[in-house]
Design an enzyme around this catalytic site. Sequence first.
Site, short mmCIF file in Angstrom:
data_model
loop_
_atom_site.label_atom_id
_atom_site.label_comp_id
_atom_site.label_asym_id
_atom_site.label_seq_id
_atom_site.Cartn_x
_atom_site.Cartn_y
_atom_site.Cartn_z
N GLU A 156 0.88 -1.12 0.13
CA GLU A 156 -0.01 0.05 -0.19
C GLU A 156 0.83 1.36 -0.14
OE1 GLU A 156 -2.38 -0.73 3.57
OE2 GLU A 156 -3.20 -2.44 2.71
N ALA A 179 -5.52 -4.07 1.03
CA ALA A 179 -6.01 -5.53 1.24
C ALA A 179 -4.81 -6.51 1.50
CB ALA A 179 -6.83 -6.03 0.05
N GLU A 180 -4.47 -6.67 2.98
CA GLU A 180 -3.33 -7.28 3.11
C GLU A 180 -3.41 -8.93 2.72
OE1 GLU A 180 -3.05 -3.54 5.08
OE2 GLU A 180 -4.68 -5.19 4.94
N GLN A 188 2.05 -1.87 5.99
CA GLN A 188 2.10 -0.64 6.22
C GLN A 188 2.48 -0.39 7.62
OE1 GLN A 188 -1.06 2.83 5.33
NE2 GLN A 188 0.30 2.84 3.66
N HIS A 247 -1.21 0.79 15.50
CA HIS A 247 0.14 1.23 14.75
C HIS A 247 1.33 1.11 15.65
CE1 HIS A 247 -3.19 3.15 12.48
NE2 HIS A 247 -2.13 3.67 11.47
#
Length: 360
Positions: free
Chosen positions: A62, A92-93, A115, A162
């Site tokens: 991404e 879309a992993e 990401q 994150h």
Amino acid sequence: MAAPTQSAQSAQPAQPVNTAKPTTADDVQVASTVQNLTIGKALNAGLRAAMEADDKVIVMGEDVGKLGGVFRITDGLQKDFGEHRVLDTPLAESGIIGTAVGLAVRGFRPVCEIQFEGFIFPGFDQISSQLAKLHYRTQGAIKVPVVIRVPFGGGIGAVEHHSESPESLFAHIPGLKVVSCSNPVDAYWMIQQAIQCDDPVLLFEPKKLYHSGALKAPVDPSAKPDPLFASRTVRQGTAATLVAYGPSVQVCLAAAEAAAEDGTSLEVIDLRTLSPLDLDPVFESVRRTGRLIAVSEASSESSLTSEIAARVQQECFYSLEAPVLRVTGFDTPYPPAKLEEHFLPDLDRVLHAVDRALDW
């Protein structure tokens, strides 16, 4: 997502960086000049070297193309190597990993960027059920040389999902190789060695250290790198052993420096490889020091530090002068940014554990 529109056999990068072709996973040689690099720039340089050396290396993820990734690790690669080799993917992993598996079966060497580590779980089934098992399922007939780059750990003041440390989950899965870099030299070589490995490799990268000027180091592309799946002693000591990986290595080195001012000599080992674990240097160190403190940002329960403690207890029982101690993140979800400094292992928590071990 569609496969590349142009055969990687015919791809020619616009601005070659290096000219030597890598030979094996543990002996990659590239002709260039020594540069003083951060971890982020070293990863970028390593990717460039790998893409120049082998036109079947494809980068995908991404925003890895035009943006260069949210951390700019892939900055400039699409411009120099083309959109057919640096692919911006949908969010879309599962699709990213699944496509990489198909590309690997067809002879490519895809490098996937997740990401943020907290985004990896939609792709967990593809990683654990397909990527990890395909080589075994085909009795060795199919190799799956896929690299998954995973920025991980806290310290950047980010929102939920994150700042995770899920590396223990993947180290537990047979068929996957899991490694982590803590400095620019390792970052430069490990990404290239991972790409050359015929097994799937997850490279966990300490995101808070990507652009740390304090960690800049000379990277010599003509040097011989350490083996990919080997730990390394980064500071000699006699009173106790500290073992860590990724971002926690720098915390341990800072603790060792502070302890030295008080006359305490601490040995620091950078684990580097999380699966397979290379614990022989740890055993050797503990047999000399008699004490071990394992440090990690991940939660303590059912973790890599748990495995290290169990193995050292098993192999070095009669050498231990104190129980193996662990300094880790807490067994809670990662907290809001305002509280993360209390969650992450720091110099004071490590030194407190050292004092406990020495006072035992």
